[in-house]
Design an enzyme around this catalytic site. Sequence first.
Site, short mmCIF file in Angstrom:
data_model
loop_
_atom_site.label_atom_id
_atom_site.label_comp_id
_atom_site.label_asym_id
_atom_site.label_seq_id
_atom_site.Cartn_x
_atom_site.Cartn_y
_atom_site.Cartn_z
N SER A 60 0.91 -1.35 0.08
CA SER A 60 -0.03 0.00 0.00
C SER A 60 0.84 1.38 -0.09
CB SER A 60 -0.74 0.12 1.16
OG SER A 60 -0.08 -0.20 2.40
N HIS A 61 2.19 1.16 0.45
CA HIS A 61 2.93 2.38 0.36
C HIS A 61 4.09 2.26 -0.53
CE1 HIS A 61 0.59 3.44 4.01
NE2 HIS A 61 0.91 4.58 3.51
N ARG B 204 1.58 3.82 -5.26
CA ARG B 204 1.57 5.14 -4.79
C ARG B 204 1.70 5.91 -6.00
NH1 ARG B 204 -0.88 6.90 0.49
NH2 ARG B 204 -1.14 4.77 1.40
N ASP C 101 -9.01 -0.41 3.71
CA ASP C 101 -9.61 -1.63 4.03
C ASP C 101 -11.20 -1.68 3.88
OD1 ASP C 101 -7.38 -3.41 4.88
OD2 ASP C 101 -7.27 -1.88 6.52
#
Lengths: 335, 335
Positions: free
Chosen positions: B44-45, B49, B185
């Site tokens: 997710s990072h 991104r 989420d």
Amino acid sequence: MSQISLKELTALSQQVLRHHGFSEPHVEALTATLMAGQADQCASHGVYRLLGLVSSKQAGKADPISEPEVFDQAPAIVRVDAKGAFSPLAFRRGLPSLVDKAKHCGIAAMAINHCVHFSALWVEIEQLTAQGLVAIACNPSHAWVAPSGGSRPVFGTNPLAFGWPRPNSDPFVFDFATSAIARGDIELHRRNEQPIPEGWAIDAQGHPTTDPVEALKGAMLTFGGHKGSALAAMIELIAGPLIGDMTSAESMAWDDGANASPYHGELIIVMDPARFLGDTTAEHLVRAETLFESIQGQGARLPSQRRFKARRETAATGIVEVPTALLNDIKALLN
Amino acid sequence: MSQISLKELTALSQQVLRHHGFSEPHVEALTATLMAGQADQCASHGVYRLLGLVSSKQAGKADPISEPEVFDQAPAIVRVDAKGAFSPLAFRRGLPSLVDKAKHCGIAAMAINHCVHFSALWVEIEQLTAQGLVAIACNPSHAWVAPSGGSRPVFGTNPLAFGWPRPNSDPFVFDFATSAIARGDIELHRRNEQPIPEGWAIDAQGHPTTDPVEALKGAMLTFGGHKGSALAAMIELIAGPLIGDMTSAESMAWDDGANASPYHGELIIVMDPARFLGDTTAEHLVRAETLFESIQGQGARLPSQRRFKARRETAATGIVEVPTALLNDIKALLN
């Protein structure tokens, strides 16, 4: 319940502490802290704590006369060695330097070492917000709390407190234990033979328990699962090894079963909005008020409001309520 | 899944950012941050991104070329105006002064203003622990989270991160959202048409909901009830008005439906153990190791261990895995 004037209770507290050999500076600093709790109707942090002050001193776990020593540790750090005495006088002695450093440097820290801690952190926090400063304070305690995923106590109840000055209003202040609940709440359930809610504690085998007797033999849990556990670890570190003082496990070992107040250090971090913001300070503090309004405007409460209400009531009447049995126990300390 | 060397992925990221008009300093700082996430297998990072970086720039919500301006705000405060660009270059430009100030004053703060934030805070925290410093960082985001006892969003997901340097070891680092869960989420559950667990969110009427669609129309909740809510408020204040920057509600209003990355400030507080402890630094850092051992020795985990393990795996092979569809989407950004 007995009704007693705050003035009379103040005199009684001073009398008891003098009787037990506390020096005049400690008598004053300790009584001011006890009365702050009492005026806010915090039963657990009011005059009730006199019993613990005296018993910790009698157990040889708290020095009643040591004069704290203040060290100019670094341009933005003041360190106070409490020399085994209770913390309020050490805080009082370090406060002027802490405020000066924060106002000069913008951010500053005070490390209090070798102190016996018994009071709520908000009492200290509010002495900083009263000077227009933002403050964060924390300390370890005794190792009663298991880390997330573990079964044995490592952390203390490790309180974290924060204060934000509000123009023309009570400050925004919170002060909470990073444990799920105060240890006293579990003891209260045991005394009343009531089960404790799930999530408060585990037994000595590391299994969840609702039996307060098993909980006291096992370990308490942190609030908020692994996140609360991480915070508790942070507090152990920054108010323990970082300032050269004990972790909760070390404090508990030092106590060696005496059941005295935790002995350790405390870290206070202070920031001056005026140094961050300069000419625009007032304008930005107004924006904080908008945040508070958006919380209260939807019916949610800001922390500490119950305390501030109680404080105004006490100020109006000058009278506080103390359980009669407690008042008798306190008077018996004069014998 | 596609396997790709970190070297090749780095070149691709730089190529994409250059193609979209980012200046060379931003290309370098942004790519280093993306690759740190990717190397730690934080899907997710990581390079995912890139899509948001480009779309935020295209929406006019992020400046691709502004050079940050560094201000010596106070003896212990450095302020960096990011001028509407992404945060990593601002952090990079302020870092030397922050480290100098912390090593001189003992504690120091860096306020980053007017930045677009997209990365995990641990990337910044670890640049400070690598220099032997203790660090705390936080920032507001967009107002998605209701205060405890409320029903309408006020707070962002407001992450709090902490780092402690460990001699000869990975640092102790945590980095968590003060919301119960990441917003992504809930979006994932909606996409998969799965109910969300209780405690994550409330609907627009303020009632608990397990329906992700209703949750996204309503508000997320903080972790840890009123304590998590208090922490979220603290972060709004100290990384908002205290540094003259936006709260999460103001950031959301500024976004005006563009769905870009949050635009706001960030506060980083740094403490130097050597200034707190002097000659006794090494001896006290060893006591912190005892704390870590007492956590790990009972089978509990320290935070960030999964990331550090992934980092070593990546370092050994030089290869990372990226979903093939994502890799294609990134390559399409070159058209």
